[in-house]
Design a protein around this motif. Structure first.
Motif, PDB file in Angstrom:
ATOM      1  N   ASP A   1     -12.196  29.882   4.791  1.00 17.21           N
ATOM      2  CA  ASP A   1     -10.934  29.674   3.977  1.00 17.21           C
ATOM      3  C   ASP A   1     -10.927  27.937   4.104  1.00 17.21           C
ATOM      4  O   ASP A   1     -10.489  27.495   2.934  1.00 17.21           O
ATOM      5  CB  ASP A   1      -9.778  30.148   4.417  1.00 17.21           C
ATOM      6  N   GLN A   2     -11.184  27.426   5.012  1.00 18.68           N
ATOM      7  CA  GLN A   2     -11.014  26.033   5.236  1.00 18.68           C
ATOM      8  C   GLN A   2     -12.239  25.401   4.262  1.00 18.68           C
ATOM      9  O   GLN A   2     -11.950  24.219   3.540  1.00 18.68           O
ATOM     10  CB  GLN A   2     -11.232  25.672   6.612  1.00 18.68           C
ATOM     11  N   ARG A   3     -13.462  25.893   4.172  1.00 18.92           N
ATOM     12  CA  ARG A   3     -14.400  25.345   3.527  1.00 18.92           C
ATOM     13  C   ARG A   3     -14.171  25.478   2.019  1.00 18.92           C
ATOM     14  O   ARG A   3     -14.138  24.533   1.135  1.00 18.92           O
ATOM     15  CB  ARG A   3     -15.997  25.995   3.886  1.00 18.92           C
ATOM     16  N   ALA A   4     -13.550  26.501   1.689  1.00 17.82           N
ATOM     17  CA  ALA A   4     -13.220  26.941   0.439  1.00 17.82           C
ATOM     18  C   ALA A   4     -12.088  25.885  -0.093  1.00 17.82           C
ATOM     19  O   ALA A   4     -12.218  25.376  -1.062  1.00 17.82           O
ATOM     20  CB  ALA A   4     -12.966  28.490  -0.096  1.00 17.82           C
TER      21      ALA A   4
ATOM     22  N   ALA B   1     -11.520  22.931   1.311  1.00 16.71           N
ATOM     23  CA  ALA B   1     -12.062  21.583   1.224  1.00 16.71           C
ATOM     24  C   ALA B   1     -12.883  21.425  -0.059  1.00 16.71           C
ATOM     25  O   ALA B   1     -12.807  20.319  -1.009  1.00 16.71           O
ATOM     26  CB  ALA B   1     -13.061  21.308   2.169  1.00 16.71           C
ATOM     27  N   LEU B   2     -13.740  22.313  -0.732  1.00 20.12           N
ATOM     28  CA  LEU B   2     -14.294  22.447  -1.800  1.00 20.12           C
ATOM     29  C   LEU B   2     -13.601  22.193  -3.112  1.00 20.12           C
ATOM     30  O   LEU B   2     -13.678  21.474  -4.254  1.00 20.12           O
ATOM     31  CB  LEU B   2     -15.416  23.560  -1.917  1.00 20.12           C
ATOM     32  N   ALA B   3     -12.617  22.906  -2.969  1.00 15.31           N
ATOM     33  CA  ALA B   3     -11.622  22.724  -4.066  1.00 15.31           C
ATOM     34  C   ALA B   3     -10.835  21.259  -4.339  1.00 15.31           C
ATOM     35  O   ALA B   3     -10.681  20.836  -5.395  1.00 15.31           O
ATOM     36  CB  ALA B   3     -10.312  23.928  -4.096  1.00 15.31           C
ATOM     37  N   LEU B   4     -10.394  20.827  -3.165  1.00 13.72           N
ATOM     38  CA  LEU B   4      -9.831  19.670  -3.054  1.00 13.72           C
ATOM     39  C   LEU B   4     -10.887  18.561  -3.582  1.00 13.72           C
ATOM     40  O   LEU B   4     -10.591  17.565  -4.299  1.00 13.72           O
ATOM     41  CB  LEU B   4      -9.377  19.134  -1.664  1.00 13.72           C
ATOM     42  N   ILE B   5     -12.190  18.630  -3.068  1.00 10.34           N
ATOM     43  CA  ILE B   5     -13.225  17.553  -3.653  1.00 10.34           C
ATOM     44  C   ILE B   5     -13.412  17.620  -5.226  1.00 10.34           C
ATOM     45  O   ILE B   5     -13.462  16.701  -5.817  1.00 10.34           O
ATOM     46  CB  ILE B   5     -14.520  18.101  -2.905  1.00 10.34           C
ATOM     47  N   ASP B   6     -13.099  18.888  -5.743  1.00  7.36           N
ATOM     48  CA  ASP B   6     -13.420  19.040  -7.162  1.00  7.36           C
ATOM     49  C   ASP B   6     -12.044  18.486  -7.704  1.00  7.36           C
ATOM     50  O   ASP B   6     -12.089  17.665  -8.836  1.00  7.36           O
ATOM     51  CB  ASP B   6     -13.591  20.554  -7.734  1.00  7.36           C
ATOM     52  N   ARG B   7     -10.737  18.735  -6.975  1.00  7.85           N
ATOM     53  CA  ARG B   7      -9.542  18.185  -7.603  1.00  7.85           C
ATOM     54  C   ARG B   7      -9.495  16.579  -7.494  1.00  7.85           C
ATOM     55  O   ARG B   7      -8.762  16.213  -8.593  1.00  7.85           O
ATOM     56  CB  ARG B   7      -8.308  18.755  -6.616  1.00  7.85           C
ATOM     57  N   VAL B   8     -10.287  15.954  -6.627  1.00  5.61           N
ATOM     58  CA  VAL B   8     -10.263  14.558  -6.953  1.00  5.61           C
ATOM     59  C   VAL B   8     -11.158  13.865  -7.755  1.00  5.61           C
ATOM     60  O   VAL B   8     -11.694  12.927  -7.603  1.00  5.61           O
ATOM     61  CB  VAL B   8     -10.208  13.857  -5.356  1.00  5.61           C
ATOM     62  N   SER B   9     -11.990  15.003  -8.422  1.00  2.00           N
ATOM     63  CA  SER B   9     -12.956  14.310  -9.507  1.00  2.00           C
ATOM     64  C   SER B   9     -14.216  14.030  -8.904  1.00  2.00           C
ATOM     65  O   SER B   9     -14.784  12.998  -9.242  1.00  2.00           O
ATOM     66  CB  SER B   9     -12.470  13.486 -10.423  1.00  2.00           C
ATOM     67  N   LEU B  10     -14.457  14.500  -7.808  1.00  2.00           N
ATOM     68  CA  LEU B  10     -15.832  14.254  -7.245  1.00  2.00           C
ATOM     69  C   LEU B  10     -16.904  15.289  -7.506  1.00  2.00           C
ATOM     70  O   LEU B  10     -16.421  16.480  -7.624  1.00  2.00           O
ATOM     71  CB  LEU B  10     -15.560  14.183  -5.819  1.00  2.00           C
TER      72      LEU B  10
ATOM     73  N   ALA C   1     -10.700  10.235   1.079  1.00  2.00           N
ATOM     74  CA  ALA C   1      -9.744   9.979   2.131  1.00  2.00           C
ATOM     75  C   ALA C   1      -8.427  10.647   1.257  1.00  2.00           C
ATOM     76  O   ALA C   1      -7.622  11.207   2.152  1.00  2.00           O
ATOM     77  CB  ALA C   1      -9.335   8.617   2.319  1.00  2.00           C
ATOM     78  N   ILE C   2      -8.215  10.560   0.181  1.00  2.00           N
ATOM     79  CA  ILE C   2      -7.276  11.366  -0.631  1.00  2.00           C
ATOM     80  C   ILE C   2      -7.105  12.809  -0.607  1.00  2.00           C
ATOM     81  O   ILE C   2      -6.167  13.501  -0.192  1.00  2.00           O
ATOM     82  CB  ILE C   2      -7.117  10.683  -2.167  1.00  2.00           C
ATOM     83  N   ALA C   3      -8.412  13.233  -0.851  1.00  6.24           N
ATOM     84  CA  ALA C   3      -8.487  14.847  -0.790  1.00  6.24           C
ATOM     85  C   ALA C   3      -7.968  15.248   0.745  1.00  6.24           C
ATOM     86  O   ALA C   3      -7.272  16.192   0.874  1.00  6.24           O
ATOM     87  CB  ALA C   3      -9.927  15.040  -0.950  1.00  6.24           C
ATOM     88  N   ARG C   4      -8.661  14.497   1.497  1.00  2.82           N
ATOM     89  CA  ARG C   4      -8.402  14.991   3.355  1.00  2.82           C
ATOM     90  C   ARG C   4      -6.579  15.042   3.535  1.00  2.82           C
ATOM     91  O   ARG C   4      -6.177  15.986   4.030  1.00  2.82           O
ATOM     92  CB  ARG C   4      -8.811  13.993   4.177  1.00  2.82           C
ATOM     93  N   ALA C   5      -6.201  13.721   2.701  1.00  6.27           N
ATOM     94  CA  ALA C   5      -4.649  13.603   3.185  1.00  6.27           C
ATOM     95  C   ALA C   5      -4.020  14.886   2.333  1.00  6.27           C
ATOM     96  O   ALA C   5      -2.732  15.199   2.756  1.00  6.27           O
ATOM     97  CB  ALA C   5      -4.161  12.495   2.335  1.00  6.27           C
ATOM     98  N   LEU C   6      -4.497  15.545   1.414  1.00  5.95           N
ATOM     99  CA  LEU C   6      -3.960  16.430   0.560  1.00  5.95           C
ATOM    100  C   LEU C   6      -4.308  17.926   1.129  1.00  5.95           C
ATOM    101  O   LEU C   6      -3.681  18.899   0.818  1.00  5.95           O
ATOM    102  CB  LEU C   6      -4.111  16.488  -0.890  1.00  5.95           C
ATOM    103  N   ALA C   7      -4.991  18.076   2.047  1.00  8.67           N
ATOM    104  CA  ALA C   7      -5.449  19.180   2.664  1.00  8.67           C
ATOM    105  C   ALA C   7      -4.268  20.419   2.876  1.00  8.67           C
ATOM    106  O   ALA C   7      -4.570  21.404   2.838  1.00  8.67           O
ATOM    107  CB  ALA C   7      -6.534  19.205   3.756  1.00  8.67           C
TER     108      ALA C   7
END
Length: 538
Positions: free
Chosen positions: A401-404, A406-415, A436-442
């Motif tokens: 779940d955590q990996r999924a 994280a992958l969704a957040l990486i996509d969300r910040v346009s990486l 760093a922004i993606a991590r802050a939003l996790a």
């Protein structure tokens, strides 16, 4: 008369060409700006002119003329004879360019000694004269001090004093103000202008900031991917840029603000009667005080009776120079430091005297994004693990779940998806800040504190990060506390502003009102220091 001319200059690193046949000239008493993003080749070009390429770098072709001399192919020993007397270099970072264990005066005197000035007393007198010339107060005292005892602006002036010590015809200033606050930046650039006018010194200004270049250079040379895409008189290039890349730089420069739609004012800022929520504030800070002990017993008040409120779903900016107290205030709000006096509420809950358990709960509601993402990201971890780290810390979900997430957040910040398997050193500065922004939003915070989160980025990357923050706020209802020394950037993203000076708030209000009609002299000084224009119209 041409002081320096580069013709069809080609430069490579480890056999890979990075500068592809560029040509430009610098005339007597002229300032020319080399403009471009990181990786465009501008610093490589500047260092090649002096024969100062790092290991693996080499000039493969073309010529460099210094006046009537063709210095192409000169040995390092021969080039040492013109470094200082003919061409002076002002490097970007005084922190790494000055020896921390030697007094300032000894470091300035070194270049005089190396070029044959044997009389120690005469060298000492010349050092004092140079420090005074670049506007350092009490030069006799400063000459005996060490770099850490001087401010950033003073250290940069020391580098300029060293560069002009032997009266060179040309100064190469490589991002000389990128690490400085706006008002200090203006004073350093004013000094370079003064040297050009009074001494007839020519200047090659290397910068990523088109606003700075527009303010200070007669001619612009725009670099992209090691090629000149446009060059000409500054006024002509700014009025009618011919290349798409120049147009993008112009649109992204914070001072010009033509390529970015400012955030709309929320309804409660347009109409106070529209406030219906029982508590519309995400952050309420009242009477904050923080003191630090310095020099033994002496106490320094870094934050002095600071109060402000941040409405939910808006961006509030704390603005001021280094030492104004804005970062300390942010650390008090996030409770990484305990205030000596005052109260803090986050989303209606008092956190001033929070217990360890309450602070842990607070961390789920408020997250911090730092200025330097390379320092704040673990260089040994893959990006997917870095983004998922807050989920592990708060034991949210299974590993899959955590990996999924994280992958969704990486996509969300346009990486791109393949970033997940990389490490921080494999990413650009802008990509690292997105991580760093993606991590802050996790962990789905309500509030994000951004401490100079875009100040280290090129203007085009900076503009994309600001766009990302604005879109995330609109979609997720986030509240931002935005810490910055750059009023042009603040105007792009904030709804309200507090201007800090020497630990106190000297002015605050809606962003547009403050920019349109600043009431405090210090705010006017900050606005006047924005590069690219002397005034930012409403």
């Amino acid at each position: 008369m041409s002081v320096l001319a580069a013709n069809d200059l080609r430069i490579s690193y480890a056999g890979r060409e990075v500068v592809h046949g560029i040509s430009f000239e610098i005339q007597e008493g002229e300032t020319v700006a080399l403009v471009g993003e990181s990786g465009s080749g501008k610093s490589t070009t500047a260092h090649a002119l002096l024969g100062l390429l790092p290991a693996g770098g080499r000039v493969d072709g073309g010529s460099v003329r210094l006046g009537d001399l063709d210095i192409s192919g000169w040995s390092d020993r021969a080039l040492r004879g013109i470094r200082g007397p003919a061409i002076g270099l002002v490097p970007q970072d005084p922190t790494t360019s000055l020896d921390p264990v030697r007094p300032i005066g000894a470091q300035v005197a070194e270049i005089l000694r190396l070029h044959g000035h044997r009389d120690r007393r005469a060298r000492r007198a010349r050092v004092i004269e140079l420090l005074d010339r670049v506007g350092i107060d009490d030069p006799d005292l400063r000459a005996r001090q060490y770099p850490h005892e001087l401010s950033g602006g003073m250290r940069q002036r020391v580098l300029i004093a060293t560069a002009i010590a032997l009266g060179p015809r040309l100064l190469i200033a490589d991002e000389p103000t990128s690490a400085l606050d706006a008002t200090v930046q203006r004073k350093v650039l004013d000094l370079l202008d003064e040297l050009r006018r009074e001494e007839g010194t020519s200047i090659l200004l290397v910068t990523h900031d088109l606003g700075v270049a527009a303010d200070r250079a007669e001619r612009l040379v725009v670099l992209k991917d090691g090629r000149i895409v446009e060059q000409g008189a500054s006024a002509d290039v700014l009025a009618a840029p011919a290349d798409a890349y120049t147009k993008q730089l112009l649109a992204d420069a914070p001072a010009f603000a033509t390529g970015f739609r400012r955030p709309d004012a929320p309804p409660f800022l347009r109409d106070a009667a529209a406030v219906a929520a029982e508590n519309p504030y995400a952050i309420v800070a009242e009477g904050l005080v923080k003191e630090f002990r310095v020099g033994g017993r002496e106490r320094f008040r870094a934050v002095d009776d600071v109060s402000f409120r941040v409405r939910k779903g808006t961006t509030h900016a704390l603005v001021g120079e280094s030492g104004s107290g804005k970062t300390t205030t942010a650390r008090l709000v996030t409770r990484f430091q305990q205030p000596d006096a005052g109260t803090i509420e986050v989303a209606g809950a008092g956190v001033t005297s929070a217990s360890r358990e309450q602070l842990r709960a607070l961390r789920r509601r408020i997250q911090l994004v730092y200025q330097n993402p390379f320092a704040s990201l673990d260089p040994r971890q893959q990006i997917v693990d870095i983004v998922a780290e807050p989920l592990r810390n708060f034991r949210q979900g299974s590993r899959s779940d955590q990996r999924a997430r994280a992958l969704a957040l990486i996509d969300r910040v346009s990486l791109p998806a393949d970033v997940a398997r990389r490490t921080p050193q494999e990413l650009s500065g802008g990509q690292r800040q997105r991580v760093a922004i993606a991590r802050a939003l996790a962990i789905d915070p309500e509030i994000v504190v951004l401490d100079e989160a875009v100040s280290a980025l090129d203007v085009t990357v900076q503009a994309r990060i600001l766009e990302l923050l604005t879109s995330l706020q609109a979609e997720l209802g986030l509240t931002y506390l935005f810490i910055s020394h750059d009023l042009a950037v603040v105007r792009r993203i904030s709804h309200t502003v507090s201007v800090m000076r020497r630990g106190r708030i000297v002015e605050e209000g809606p962003t547009e009102e403050l920019f349109h009609d600043p009431q405090h002299d210090y705010t006017r000084e900050l606005l006047a220091a924005v590069p690219g224009r002397t005034e930012i119209p409403a």
